[in-house]
Write a protein that holds these residues in place. Structure first.
Motif: not given
Length: 525
Positions: A1-11, A92-95, A109-118
């Motif tokens: 299953m997809a595991k997302i690492a979010y890359i957050l730029l903020c100020h 598995t993914h960097f967002y 929904y987000a994990h299923d979406f990313l798992d649907a296609e490599d």
């Protein structure tokens, strides 16, 4: 299953960043944060302290000062990506996200979406052949070196570029690189991210080139992904919903955009207004809802384009495009008290609140100072309240967490009455007809500017029949409109007669209706 690492730029807005990080990591994902070095050290310390015990949060090892259009934005992203790759080996993914982004789908929904296609999701259009750049310089972004920021050092930016032109100092693009362009909001697989980091260490010539290009966050990752990844494994799109005007200005989303955002074929949206507190709360609850389902219509951009096109030829709609088919909801009951004497209606509402505990709002479409909750700015001006009337009413239902709401309106607001009575919700009207003495009518004339303190008595006497006739006309228009569920309560009727009308209007027992009808001084001037 997809595991997302979010890359957050903020100020900015440390509280929002803390909330965003806590929400995203609660579903099992992780986040790497770069907080602009230009921002307050106190704010940064506050964020670090609040998230210190969260194992799914990591911070870029180096903070840099970021400027729009500069290489610093890419460098900050790389710092956060490096921290995420090191800290989260199972990601598995960097967002890529900003502090103005919010999830518009559930985590499941987000994990299923990313798992649907490599595949990787990133906009990457040919820099020279596409029409992605609508205004401003184009090839000059690449072939000249840019050391100054166009936004805060405009003269130096253009003087430097002009000098390079005159001296013939244009430079070649690295020969094996086909520059691409697109949105900086991407979602890339771990393998792709590792290839990019390896590329940055090997190809110092390409890194030198991009460091002095203009707005490289729209070209750097887009170019490298297309260079490193087979075309079949790239989806040339962003998963973050955003809209721009023809002038390149981003559209901001507010509380009343909730339904519109959920129907779009995207996982996140940008840019969410800081004032849209209710929207953020609802989206936050949605993100953790594994049972949520979504009907994707994806009409946002096309409707926005259509609306702005109509506006340019003078045919803009009265309401925002996402409200044209909106409804308050079939299960909701809107009860409208219609009365020319505002103080009488306010006394009636006050008594209704005491007896029934129903939420009741006074003349929100007539008085700017009517107390209203903060609904993200839609309630801030009378013009906004009228223009976005249904959205405002929906948000009030949501705010009070009720399916029954009472409001007051003036009899002159026939357009509002017609609009709400045509809705699929249950709408009932209680028209309160008062006796208008000459003294009251004179006072009314002065309040609306028809007369002043120095107006002669003879003039006032000539005005009174006209004013009285006008009030009668407003009442006749309401009656002639043939509204369903229209009840009339009269000052001249007995409390028992009026209680019957109030009981049907509020759908309450007779004893409670009579208690309201017997309110002391209800009709007193």
């Amino acid at each position: 299953m997809a595991k997302i690492a979010y890359i957050l730029l903020c100020h900015k807005d440390p509280d929002a960043i803390i909330g965003q990080a806590e929400m995203l990591t609660a579903a099992g994902d992780c986040i790497a944060i770069h907080f602009d070095a230009r921002a307050s050290a106190t704010a940064y310390a506050r964020i670090r302290e609040a998230l210190a015990d969260n194992p799914n949060v990591v911070f870029a090892k180096k903070r840099i000062k970021c400027g729009w259009g500069e290489w610093s934005l890419v460098q900050a992203t790389l710092h956060a990506v490096e921290a995420a790759v090191e800290a989260f080996p199972r990601a598995t993914h960097f967002y890529m996200l900003s502090g103005d982004c919010a999830a518009i789908k559930s985590a499941k929904y987000a994990h299923d979406f990313l798992d649907a296609e490599d595949v990787d999701y990133i906009e990457s259009f040919d820099f020279f052949d596409s029409d992605w750049i609508k205004t401003g310089i184009k090839e000059e972004r690449l072939i000249y070196r840019h050391w100054f920021n166009e936004r805060n050092r405009k003269w130096l930016f253009y003087a430097s570029m002009g000098l390079q032109k005159r001296l013939g100092l244009s430079r070649p693009i690295p020969p094996d690189i086909q520059v691409q362009i697109g949105s900086q909001w991407w979602c890339l697989r771990r393998r792709t991210i590792e290839w990019i980091l390896d590329f940055t260490r090997r190809r110092r010539d390409v890194m030198r080139f991009f460091r002095t290009t203009w707005i490289p966050d729209e070209t750097f990752f887009q170019t490298l992904v297309r260079h490193l990844v087979p075309e079949a494994e790239i989806r040339t799109r962003t998963l973050t919903f955003l809209m721009f005007t023809d002038y390149g200005m981003p559209q901001t989303f507010y509380n009343d955009h909730y339904d519109l955002l959920l129907s779009q074929d995207f996982l996140f949206a940008r840019k969410i207004s800081p004032e849209a507190v209710t929207l953020k709360q609802r989206l936050g609850a949605l993100y953790s809802d594994d049972e949520a389902t979504f009907q994707i219509s994806n009409e946002g951009r096309s409707l926005f384009k259509f609306l702005t096109g109509r506006g340019r030829i003078g045919r803009r709609f009265a309401m925002r495009f996402w409200e044209t088919e909106s409804t308050l909801g079939r299960e909701r009951e809107l009860m409208i008290v219609v009365c020319k004497k505002w103080h009488v209606a306010k006394r009636l509402l006050d008594r209704i609140r005491q007896v029934t505990n129903m939420p009741a709002i006074e003349y929100l479409f007539n008085e700017e100072a009517t107390p209203l909750p903060d609904l993200g700015g839609i309630q801030s001006t009378m013009e906004k309240r009228h223009r976005h009337r249904r959205a405002l009413m929906r948000m009030l239902f949501d705010y009070y967490e009720t399916d029954q709401l009472i409001v007051c309106m003036d009899p002159a607001n026939l357009d509002l009455l017609q609009d709400f009575c045509s809705d699929r919700s249950v709408t009932r009207l209680l028209e309160v007809q008062c006796v208008f003495t000459d003294d009251y009518l004179i006072g009314h004339a002065m309040r609306v500017g028809l007369a002043g303190e120095q107006t002669p008595l003879e003039t006032l006497e000539r005005l009174l029949p006209t004013i009285r006739s006008d009030m009668t006309f407003e009442s006749d228009r309401i009656r002639d409109a043939g509204f369903e569920n229209h009840f009339t309560m009269r000052e001249s009727d007995s409390p028992d007669e009026n209680a019957a009308k109030i009981g049907r209007f509020l759908d309450i027992p007779p004893d409670k209706a009579l208690e309201i009808a017997r309110t002391d001084y209800l009709f007193a001037d």
